[in-house]
Enzyme design. Structure first.
Site, PDB file in Angstrom:
ATOM      1  N   PHE A 117      28.748  40.295  34.000  1.00 25.05           N
ATOM      2  CA  PHE A 117      30.199  40.325  34.116  1.00 25.05           C
ATOM      3  C   PHE A 117      30.756  38.973  33.737  1.00 25.05           C
ATOM      4  CE2 PHE A 117      32.199  44.134  35.182  1.00 25.05           C
ATOM      5  CZ  PHE A 117      33.474  43.914  35.711  1.00 25.05           C
ATOM      6  N   GLN A 231      46.346  36.285  38.165  1.00 25.63           N
ATOM      7  CA  GLN A 231      45.413  36.525  37.063  1.00 25.63           C
ATOM      8  C   GLN A 231      45.916  37.597  36.110  1.00 25.63           C
ATOM      9  OE1 GLN A 231      41.421  38.578  37.602  1.00 25.63           O
ATOM     10  NE2 GLN A 231      40.804  36.496  37.165  1.00 25.63           N
ATOM     11  N   HIS A 233      44.578  40.066  33.496  1.00 20.08           N
ATOM     12  CA  HIS A 233      43.356  40.690  33.000  1.00 20.08           C
ATOM     13  C   HIS A 233      43.486  40.824  31.490  1.00 20.08           C
ATOM     14  CE1 HIS A 233      40.171  43.596  32.324  1.00 20.08           C
ATOM     15  NE2 HIS A 233      39.780  43.453  33.558  1.00 20.08           N
ATOM     16  N   LEU A 243      44.398  49.584  33.215  1.00 17.84           N
ATOM     17  CA  LEU A 243      43.235  48.709  33.114  1.00 17.84           C
ATOM     18  C   LEU A 243      42.128  49.313  32.254  1.00 17.84           C
ATOM     19  CD1 LEU A 243      41.535  46.280  34.202  1.00 17.84           C
ATOM     20  CD2 LEU A 243      40.840  47.773  36.068  1.00 17.84           C
ATOM     21  N   ARG A 291      38.403  35.251  32.886  1.00 19.16           N
ATOM     22  CA  ARG A 291      39.602  35.973  32.489  1.00 19.16           C
ATOM     23  C   ARG A 291      40.763  35.071  32.109  1.00 19.16           C
ATOM     24  NH1 ARG A 291      39.448  40.678  37.054  1.00 19.16           N
ATOM     25  NH2 ARG A 291      37.647  41.773  36.210  1.00 19.16           N
ATOM     26  N   HIS A 359      47.023  41.329  36.967  1.00 13.41           N
ATOM     27  CA  HIS A 359      45.984  42.128  37.596  1.00 13.41           C
ATOM     28  C   HIS A 359      45.722  41.762  39.041  1.00 13.41           C
ATOM     29  CE1 HIS A 359      42.407  44.574  37.743  1.00 13.41           C
ATOM     30  NE2 HIS A 359      41.638  43.553  37.993  1.00 13.41           N
ATOM     31  N   ARG A 394      39.896  34.095  39.505  1.00 13.28           N
ATOM     32  CA  ARG A 394      38.851  34.912  40.110  1.00 13.28           C
ATOM     33  C   ARG A 394      37.914  35.437  39.035  1.00 13.28           C
ATOM     34  NH1 ARG A 394      37.975  40.272  40.788  1.00 13.28           N
ATOM     35  NH2 ARG A 394      40.047  41.036  40.217  1.00 13.28           N
TER      36      ARG A 394
END
Lengths: 586, 255, 131
Positions: A117, A231, A233, A243, A291, A359, A394
């Site tokens: 990730f 944040q 995304h 999303l 991100r 996001h 994050r």
């Protein structure tokens, strides 16, 4: 006034709230718990999370690696003791969830599978196809049905924390069905109400993400921490903001601009490997960067006219065609479904249009690593809280972990507090709730010839947030937003409801939500104005560098009659002294 | 949601929306609204336009607008649909009639009372009861991809209740457990880690359970997540029948 | 977890299910037709009983079969029974789930196998009864 009483109250029935309820159900079955949620718990926004949840489980991984990835991903604004607690407790929480039935995707030998990730050096993201949040939430909800000491208040909308004698002793909540405001008392109250993405116009967030609990705490004198960090995304669908999970990039998807180039290589995120190379995708590199950096790269590409223009703003393409139909159906079936339904393209054969959309809120109600807020009797966990795990940015798949670890921790802290707290001051609590009922009736149900509309003000609010407090900010843009928000708060008094009924009045709840959103926006804009540096997802064109000397600190926004007061709190550094965030190396 | 601005007169599409305001009368009415027609709008966008711009008194549930939270189920031209997944372009230019989900009591406008369904989830013990206890310290229960596949489909239910609104049995006999509750029970029965199939059998293998189902199959047809609750129920019937034969032919055998 | 105990009762509106509910959707009409074909299955069971009872009077039985009433019944019964068999065979994949590893055996194969079995049994019976 009708009155309900429990030992512990949990506001919000999503991942954090349900985990908190189960913690008490398992560990303190003699205590009574009330879970108050403005929607049925399975509708909570946890349900939309797709990609996965992080915990160290494979032999090639280590807790220190997870901690370092998180801390560096946070641009060193995360409290390292909290991060250590997170990574330590994460594996146990996820195995516990598996024992409760969560259908994790598996390796051929039956053990839990993990995928890479963004921003993480080693694979550690557990997943359930690409509907991880959905499966986690339903597992938690169905598990919570077992406990007789847990009472649910479904479709009860919390409007005010009831504070007496310097202690939070409950909440005033509107029962949507009857339109009555009732006092619900508890020795400990845990806020698990989620984030506030709806203050921006384009967001992956559901309609319910309006920052309710954050605003409730803010109004009760609790500071909101690090609100300036929101944040974007990198891959949301243009227009709807729906999303498209980071997992599409974990599985090898690439981002290309108008010219068809993998543009991220120009932004210090390493060099691309050929998509057929077995080592692609490389961790912490290119499309698996963090991100904030990916979203910032998009803006820069747009400034060079290398993004594609569309009816809902410009966008780039996410290409997952090379993954093949079989892999897409197995690992990314929901992505395929969303693309077909909402964009009319089949990602097996066509490119997906994507752009950064709001996001997640890294900031929130200030808590310590036990989930305690400065207000005795009030606790918080999940996206509505700021511990801080996520600092200035994050990493994907850490937030679902945070729900479980801190949902349980905050519940336990609330139980410990309740054990030594005196009885709730029932009369005073009821009086406060009565007052709240009167306030709402007077404010919203008297005809006054108001000229403003909820949708109109909301539209102006989201517009100013995007233009003034978006991916790149400046003193000028932020001052404009602060002024606008101040103006909108005034104009909110001119809102008149068309719906004066009691039964299921959603116009009233929408107005209350807008009022929460104004508070959150104010805290965000002023915190951003005060932070004259760039760090993580807060980027100032007038202060482009990170300034650890002045700003290795959390901002704390306190509500006042005027503008919020911003104070600062040092970040807890344990074993990882601040360094440079480096991606794409090796 | 932002939309592009054009200079041409806007195309519109007519909506007929069920209204019920208990404080204002005993009987429901239909109200007519003309909303802008956009190619990529869904019925939910149209309802939001009504609420934001035309009539703030319209009440309905919605949240994720991407077909995963299950909030926005309503009858659209007589078919149960998620309004966030029902595109205006599939109806344009005909009128779209929006009503609350069938076979549930109406609280207000398009909002129905779903207490019955939640009660049934608890009744069927829709949670995992592990066959063997295992402490967390010993790690996860092993489950091969094939074992996961056996129940995966039934775990996809978003609790939207479109299936209940499509089921004439539930319409006439609300004691019927219904498609989603039984599918969820099967999800756990077929989970290799679970050991409570017997405990659920009493509830599910009953007259209000699987035997009330006459396999109309509309539940599966309307399910937005391909859960196939009709399949779950028929498979449960086979399992129940096998159990019965076993108990009759091998009465001394332990299950 | 106890159910929502607050349960404030409001004045809810209950919509009655119309008596002609089964006519309101194509899928419901087809469902009712499918259920009605069971009458003919039951009728065929009766027919078999009569056949066995009259096994010693083949000419009388054959004459009865050729009477106008019986001919009409058979003309109606054949498509009904065919419809019955086809709808139920098409539904067997829902009931018979066969797994090969992580994948289900295709529903087409399952239904197809049933059709093949039906064909074989029919051929066998026909070849025995009409040498």
């Amino acid at each position: 006034m009708e009155f309900q009483k429990h030992d512990i109250l949990i506001i919000g029935g999503g991942g954090a709230g349900l985990r908190a309820a189960i913690a008490i159900g398992e560990e303190n079955p003699n205590l009574s718990v009330g879970v108050i949620s403005k929607v049925y718990p399975m509708r909570s926004h946890t349900v939309s999370a797709e990609g996965g949840v992080a915990a160290v489980i494979k032999a090639n991984d280590s807790l220190d690696d997870h901690a370092y990835d998180t801390i560096s991903g946070a641009d060193w604004l995360a409290d390292q003791d909290a991060v250590e607690a997170l990574v330590n407790e994460a594996p146990g929480e996820l195995i516990q969830l598996e024992h409760w039935g969560c259908p994790w995707s598996r390796e051929p030998d039956g053990s839990v599978a993990v995928r890479p990730f963004g921003g993480m050096k080693i694979e550690r993201t557990w997943y359930a196809a690409d509907k991880t949040g959905f499966h986690m939430l339903h597992t938690l909800f169905q598990t919570a049905l077992k406990y007789n000491n847990v009472t649910r208040y479904d479709e009860w909308f919390a409007t005010r924390l009831l504070v007496h004698d310097g202690c939070c002793q409950g909440v005033a909540a509107l029962e949507l069905r009857s339109g009555q405001i009732r006092a619900i008392a508890g020795k400990g109250t845990v806020l698990c109400t989620g984030g506030a993405g709806r203050i921006f116009p384009f967001t992956t967030n559901a309609a319910i993400k309006t920052g309710d609990g954050m605003a409730l705490a803010y109004r009760a004198g609790v500071p909101l921490k690090d609100m300036e960090f929101v944040q974007y995304h990198p891959t949301g669908l243009p227009g709807t903001g729906i999303l498209i999970t980071e997992a599409s990039r974990s599985e090898g998807g690439i981002l290309i601009n108008k010219q068809g180039d993998r543009y991220l290589q120009d932004y210090d995120l390493g060099q691309p490997l050929d998509i057929q190379d077995p080592r692609h995708p490389q961790k912490r590199t290119m499309e698996l960067g963090p991100r904030d950096r990916l979203s910032q790269a998009f803006v820069k590409e747009g400034q060079e006219a290398r993004t594609i223009e569309g009816p809902y703003g410009d966008y780039v393409h996410l290409d997952i065609r090379h993954l093949g139909e079989k892999k897409i159906n197995k690992k990314l079936p929901f992505v395929r479904e969303l693309c077909r339904n909402y964009v009319g393209i089949d990602p097996v054969h066509e490119l997906i249009p994507v752009r950064p959309v709001i996001h997640y809120c890294m900031g929130g109600v200030h808590t310590n690593i036990e989930g305690e807020t400065p207000l005795p009797g009030l606790f918080a966990a999940g996206e509505c809280a700021c511990v801080s795990i996520n600092g200035a940015n994050r990493l994907g798949s850490n937030s679902l972990t945070e729900l479980l670890v801190f949902g349980a921790r905050a519940a336990r802290a609330a139980v410990r507090f309740g054990a030594q707290a005196g009885d709730v001051a029932v009369e005073e609590i009821i009086a406060l709730a009565d007052q709240e009922q009167r306030r709402i009736r007077e404010r919203f149900f008297q005809p006054k010839g108001g000229t403003e509309t909820i949708a109109g003000l909301r539209g102006e609010l989201t517009h100013t947030m995007e233009s003034g407090a978006g991916i790149y900010r400046s003193e000028e843009s932020l001052r404009a937003s602060c002024d606008k928000i101040r103006e909108l708060k005034q104009r909110f008094n001119q809102i008149e409801l068309a719906d004066h009924s009691l039964t299921f009045n959603t116009e009233l709840t929408t107005a209350l939500e807008l009022e929460y959103m104004l508070d959150i926006s104010e805290a965000l804009a002023h915190s951003a104005l005060a932070r004259t540096e760039s760090r993580g997802s807060h980027q100032r064109t007038d202060y482009p560098d990170r300034d650890d000397q002045r700003f290795l600190k959390h901002s704390l926004a306190y509500r006042s009659d005027d503008d919020p007061c911003i104070e600062y709190l040092d970040v807890v550094i344990t074993r990882w002294p601040p360094g440079e965030r480096v991606y794409g190396s090796k | 949601m932002a939309a592009s601005e054009t200079d041409q007169p806007e195309a519109t599409i007519p909506l007929e929306v069920f209204r019920y305001r208990p404080e204002q009368g005993d009987e429901p009415t239909f109200e007519h609204y003309d909303v802008p027609y956009r190619e990529d709008w869904v019925v939910l966008d149209a309802l939001n336009h009504v609420k934001d711009q035309i009539d703030g008194t319209l009440s309905y549930r919605w949240s994720c607008r991407m077909g995963v939270c299950g909030s926005c189920g309503m009858m659209v031209n007589g078919e149960p649909k998620l309004t966030c997944a029902a595109f205006l372009r599939d109806y344009y230019p005909e009128v779209i009639r929006v009503e609350p989900l069938n076979y549930f009591p109406v609280i207000r406008d398009l909002v129905i009372n779903m207490d019955d369904f939640l009660h049934k989830l608890t009744e069927v013990k829709a949670w995992l009861v592990p066959k063997e206890e295992k402490p967390v310290s010993q790690g996860e229960y092993l489950q091969t991809p094939a074992e996961l596949a056996h129940y995966k489909q039934f775990s996809m239910c978003i609790n939207c209740m479109l299936c209940y609104s499509a089921c004439p049995v539930y319409g006439q006999h609300p004691e019927f457990l219904g498609p989603a509750a039984i599918a969820l029970a099967q999800r756990y029965n077929l989970d290799s880690r679970d050991g409570a199939a017997d405990a659920r059998a009493d509830v599910i293998f009953s007259d209000e359970g699987i035997w009330d189902c006459t396999f109309v199959g509309d539940c599966t047809r309307v399910c937005p997540k391909n859960v196939d609750p009709a399949g779950a129920i028929q498979q449960a019937k086979v399992a129940a029948t096998k159990d019965w034969y076993r108990s009759v032919l091998v009465p001394w055998g332990n299950k | 977890m106890s159910d929502n105990t607050t349960g404030t009762k409001t004045k809810e509106y209950i919509r009655p299910m119309p008596a002609n509910w089964w006519m309101m959707k194509k899928t419901f009409v087809l469902f009712i037709v499918r259920e009605l074909t069971c009458v003919f299955v039951g009728g065929y069971a009766l027919f078999l009983l009569v056949l066995v009872a009259r096994r010693d009077q083949p000419e009388a039985f054959a004459a009865w079969l050729n009477s106008p009433l019986l001919i009409v019944l058979q003309i109606i019964a054949l498509p009904m029974l065919l419809y019955h068999s086809i709808t139920w065979i098409n539904l067997t994949p829902k009931v018979m789930v066969v797994w090969r590893g992580e994948e289900r055996v295709s529903p087409l194969l399952i239904a197809g196998a049933n059709y093949v079995a039906w064909a074989i049994i029919s051929i066998v019976i026909l070849s025995i009864s009409c040498p």
